[in-house]
Design an enzyme around this catalytic site. Structure first.
Site, PDB file in Angstrom:
ATOM      1  N   CYS A 141       0.913  -1.175  -0.118  1.00  0.00           N
ATOM      2  CA  CYS A 141       0.036   0.023  -0.040  1.00  0.00           C
ATOM      3  C   CYS A 141       0.892   1.249   0.186  1.00  0.00           C
ATOM      4  O   CYS A 141       2.116   1.218   0.272  1.00  0.00           O
ATOM      5  CB  CYS A 141      -1.000  -0.054   1.187  1.00  0.00           C
ATOM      6  N   CYS A 175       2.176   4.444   8.141  1.00  0.00           N
ATOM      7  CA  CYS A 175       0.898   3.734   8.928  1.00  0.00           C
ATOM      8  C   CYS A 175       1.459   2.629   9.624  1.00  0.00           C
ATOM      9  O   CYS A 175       2.185   1.791   9.118  1.00  0.00           O
ATOM     10  CB  CYS A 175      -0.090   3.373   7.902  1.00  0.00           C
ATOM     11  N   CYS A 182       0.097  -2.131   9.330  1.00  0.00           N
ATOM     12  CA  CYS A 182       0.616  -3.655   8.568  1.00  0.00           C
ATOM     13  C   CYS A 182       2.169  -3.386   8.852  1.00  0.00           C
ATOM     14  O   CYS A 182       2.626  -3.312   7.907  1.00  0.00           O
ATOM     15  CB  CYS A 182       0.236  -3.661   7.230  1.00  0.00           C
ATOM     16  N   CYS A 189      -5.924   0.369   1.269  1.00  0.00           N
ATOM     17  CA  CYS A 189      -5.612  -0.064   2.342  1.00  0.00           C
ATOM     18  C   CYS A 189      -6.004  -1.742   1.814  1.00  0.00           C
ATOM     19  O   CYS A 189      -7.118  -2.176   1.014  1.00  0.00           O
ATOM     20  CB  CYS A 189      -6.672   0.085   3.419  1.00  0.00           C
ATOM     21  N   GLN A 231     -16.173 -10.701  15.523  1.00  0.00           N
ATOM     22  CA  GLN A 231     -14.577 -11.060  15.141  1.00  0.00           C
ATOM     23  C   GLN A 231     -14.509 -10.440  13.921  1.00  0.00           C
ATOM     24  O   GLN A 231     -15.126 -10.555  12.771  1.00  0.00           O
ATOM     25  CB  GLN A 231     -14.221 -12.548  15.283  1.00  0.00           C
ATOM     26  N   GLU A 266     -22.683 -10.927  28.854  1.00  0.00           N
ATOM     27  CA  GLU A 266     -22.057  -9.690  28.152  1.00  0.00           C
ATOM     28  C   GLU A 266     -22.464  -8.244  28.637  1.00  0.00           C
ATOM     29  O   GLU A 266     -23.477  -8.249  28.933  1.00  0.00           O
ATOM     30  CB  GLU A 266     -22.228  -9.740  26.700  1.00  0.00           C
ATOM     31  N   ASP A 300     -13.548 -15.237  26.716  1.00  0.00           N
ATOM     32  CA  ASP A 300     -13.265 -14.622  25.657  1.00  0.00           C
ATOM     33  C   ASP A 300     -13.139 -13.247  25.955  1.00  0.00           C
ATOM     34  O   ASP A 300     -13.844 -12.437  25.435  1.00  0.00           O
ATOM     35  CB  ASP A 300     -13.935 -14.883  24.192  1.00  0.00           C
ATOM     36  N   CYS A 351      -6.845 -12.221  22.795  1.00  0.00           N
ATOM     37  CA  CYS A 351      -6.693 -11.309  21.881  1.00  0.00           C
ATOM     38  C   CYS A 351      -5.304 -10.689  22.074  1.00  0.00           C
ATOM     39  O   CYS A 351      -4.846  -9.921  21.099  1.00  0.00           O
ATOM     40  CB  CYS A 351      -7.812 -10.544  20.989  1.00  0.00           C
TER      41      CYS A 351
END
Length: 460
Positions: free
Chosen positions: A74, A80, A83, A163, A289, A339, A384, A411
């Site tokens: 990109c 940026c 990535c 992107c 997700q 939740e 989670d 995560c």
């Protein structure tokens, strides 16, 4: 070694999250330098000391790493910070992430455990089904930009017109919205002065369905006619289809995407996504997700790890829109999801009903409080939690159930490493662990751990 000193060195390895490790021979010590790739020769300045450890700010990459065999994909790389690893082949990214996980977990886990490697995302590019873009300028008083923050900056915004993490449809929508407001000279919201109109563009696109939800987030400080923008968006040639265009008004001083008031400019305020044979209705702010195909790998792994749950009650804590609950429900006696986000719980109930699932129950509230009120006792628990892990007050309550098996999905691997200390101290053993790379080209990775109660093992 002092602040302001400049050094050169080779990045020996990169620890999570994005912490390059350089050995300075003349000082006989290691320095952490962020935003680098293993094997790069870099020039950096010492900018802080934390707990006796030196940290440096990257000034220049003097020599590319032998691992950097690809050209950037990109136009805004490497300014940026999204990535970081796109110049590395995907296989090398997976090896690096596996090494990061092993270094952390080998230290955090008590005793032997099985590590089953990092599972690749089925899609390396165009995998994100959600993206929050910011309005701003690339430099002070520059032209309006719309995209992602410049690495290390909370103000400068780079236009992300190409992107590669998102579907091309999202890029076309971004360019259309940016051109529309540039032509009209509309202001963006300045965080320091708390003045201006344009804040964010929130895009969500179903990977399976191609349905797209466009949400423009502004303040109420100005009034602009948005009907022409709606017409321009609907006339775009897209692979998918725009099913809703929303105008979200947000006057919060905090730099967060939220709604004080939402107006539907076109269509509806939701879209549908399909995963593992189930259909999910997703609203602008409900958690889902971000990598649909990667999530399928993740949830299939969770189903494998959790084992036989016929005639067993499962607690799905931090359940979001109830995706895991509904994946497990067909093979369980009952699933109870908890939740804190009420909108997500409403979506979970609606999704379960739409999928014909009757043995799922969803409760809105903080896990810490809800567990005091729930009468059922779980046989198995799935965790989670958000990125920062489980609240220290909630974790003991969860462990007090004494279930035979816990599956923990993380995560942020450093949060998992921290929580494992408490879980293992409560009598659980890490049997096995794996990871799913849901965030290709970036520093993040999902880790899944199967924990078993030692007493249950002794009995069986």
């Amino acid at each position: 070694m002092k602040k302001g000193q400049i050094y050169e060195g080779i990045i020996e390895r990169v620890d999570f999250p994005n912490r390059g490790i350089v050995y300075i021979e003349e000082e006989e010590r290691y320095v952490t330098v962020k935003n680098a790739v293993p094997g790069q020769k870099v020039r950096f300045v010492i900018n802080k000391f934390r707990k006796g450890n030196a940290e440096g700010r990257l000034l220049e990459v003097l020599d590319k790493s032998p691992l950097e065999t690809r050209e950037p994909f990109c136009s805004i790389f490497p300014a940026c910070g999204g990535c970081m690893y796109q110049t590395m082949p995907y296989g090398e990214q997976l090896k690096m992430k596996e090494a990061q996980i092993r270094r952390l977990m080998d230290e955090a886990v008590w005793g032997e455990y099985i590590f089953e490697g990092v599972k690749a995302s089925p899609k390396e590019f165009g995998y994100r089904n959600k993206m929050e873009f910011s309005f701003g300028d690339e430099y002070k008083d520059g032209p309006l930009s719309l995209g992602l923050h410049k690495k290390g900056s909370t103000y400068d915004v780079l236009t992300a017109a190409d992107c590669r993490l998102v579907h091309e449809d999202m890029n076309r929508i971004l360019v259309c919205v940016l051109d529309y407001f540039r032509e009209r000279g509309v202001s963006y919201y300045r965080k320091m002065q708390h003045t201006g109109y344009l804040r964010h563009l929130l895009l969500r696109r179903g990977d399976s369905t191609g349905e797209i939800l466009v949400s423009l987030v502004t303040t109420t400080q100005e009034v602009h006619v948005l009907h022409p923008l709606t017409e321009k968006l609907l006339s775009l040639e897209l692979e998918g289809k725009i099913v809703g265009i929303l105008h979200i008004r947000n006057d919060s001083l905090a730099d967060v995407v939220q709604s004080d008031e939402t107006e539907i400019l076109y269509g509806q305020d939701f879209f549908y996504e399909e995963m593992l044979g189930l259909k999910f209705k997703i609203t602008p702010f409900s958690f889902f997700q971000p990598n649909t195909r990667g999530a399928e790998v993740l949830y299939e792994t969770v189903r494998e790890y959790i084992g036989d749950i016929r005639d067993r009650t499962v607690f799905d804590l931090f359940s979001g829109t109830g995706t895991i609950s509904q994946v497990l429900a067909p093979v369980a006696k009952e699933v109870v999801g908890v939740e804190i986000v009420e909108e997500a719980v409403e979506a979970a109930r609606e999704n379960a009903a739409g999928n014909g699932i009757t043995n799922c129950r969803f409760i809105a509230g903080d896990v810490f409080q809800v567990l005091d009120e729930v009468e059922e006792k779980p046989d198995v628990i799935v965790l989670d939690p958000p990125r920062d892990g489980i609240h220290p007050k909630a974790l003991p309550k969860i462990l007090n159930y004494g279930v035979d098996r816990i599956v923990y999905i993380s995560c942020k691997m450093t949060s998992l490493a921290r929580d494992l200390e408490v879980i293992q101290a409560a009598g659980y053993r890490v049997e096995k662990m794996t990871a799913v790379d849901q965030f290709c080209e970036t520093i993040h990775c999902e880790v899944i751990a199967l924990l078993k109660k030692k007493e249950a093992e002794d009995r069986g």
